[in-house]
Design a protein around this motif. Structure first.
Motif: not given
Length: 286
Positions: A97-99, A85-93, A103-106, A218-221
């Protein structure tokens, strides 16, 4: 965070204790801890209110760490810190760092230790400032290096390693859905794997959303592609399993094989931890 580091240990569960520690000191701390008694039980016998438990949940993606960690955090009154959740919150910010994270998570890869540790440290500092005590970590540590860093941050009481057969894990990951409005977690996969060769039958029914969430799922990426899910599972087995031995050698590991769906597994987990859930006594179907 200094207050977290200075506090003493507190673990819970007589059945689990036999598997994670044989020392008299650890056993005494276990039996007298508020965690083993619950908050009301501790108050009844006059046990001082100490800091909350510091537990870690290990397990493959899709095993249900978030579900059981969240339930235990509510039961014990400590924060549930989900690294995903912390990572996803950062992704949505809008943070720079989000970009990089996207790339890492996908690609199904593990987020670098420096990034994870920084996110966790910031979260714990904010929680301490708000008066939070203790935590249940979900999704961290995933590497030996992370486990070593965590040891320097807080004295971990207990590490619960949730285990489930790989074919069931794959089905659960691919079936996960999230309501984009309420944030609820659901699963459209029905896991029904026959037993054999000493393995038990595993049945995990669907966890379907209420009608108001049906059109908002929705489906998580990182769950959308079977290849990515298999990559995540392979990385877990290759990289994270040594963390189990790290905690096993320190007498802190409790291994728990999920016997089935949430109602059955929750009751069994409570038994292993020697805990009681008042809501569980009122209804067999959680």
């Amino acid at each position: 965070m200094a207050a977290l580091i200075r506090s003493g240990r507190s673990v819970g569960g007589s059945a689990a204790r036999r598997r994670i520690s044989s020392s008299a000191a650890a056993s005494e701390a276990w039996d007298r801890s508020p965690a083993s008694l619950g908050r009301e039980g501790a108050a009844e016998i006059g046990v001082p209110a100490r800091r909350g438990v510091r537990w870690v949940f290990l397990g493959c993606p899709g095993v249900g760490k978030g579900t059981y960690a969240s339930r235990l955090s509510q039961l014990l009154g400590v924060p549930h810190v989900a690294m995903g959740d912390l990572v996803r919150d950062e992704l949505a910010s809008p943070a720079p760092l989000a970009k990089e994270l996207a790339g890492i998570v996908n690609q199904g890869k593990l987020v670098p230790d420096e990034i994870i540790v920084n996110l966790l440290s910031e979260h714990l500092k904010n929680g301490e400032a708000k008066g939070e005590s203790g935590f249940i970590l979900d999704g961290f540590p995933r590497t030996i290096r992370q486990a070593e860093i965590l040891e320097g941050v807080a004295d971990i009481d207990l590490v619960i390693n949730l285990k489930l057969r790989e074919e069931a894990l794959l089905m659960k990951c691919l079936g996960r859905r999230i309501c984009r409005e309420c944030g609820g977690n659901f699963n459209v996969s029905s896991v029904d794997i026959k037993g054999g060769d000493g393995r038990p039958h595993i049945y995990m029914p669907q966890i379907l959303p209420p009608e108001q969430c049906l059109s908002k799922l929705v489906i998580r990426e990182d769950d959308a592609d079977e290849k990515v899910v298999k990559t995540r599972l392979r990385i877990y087995f290759d990289v994270t399993q040594p963390v189990e031995e790290f905690y096993r050698s320190r007498g802190k590991l409790l291994e728990f094989d999920l016997p089935g769906g949430i109602p059955e597994s929750w009751r069994k987990l409570l038994e292993a931890l020697n805990l009681e859930d008042p809501a569980n006594r009122q209804s067999a179907a959680l």
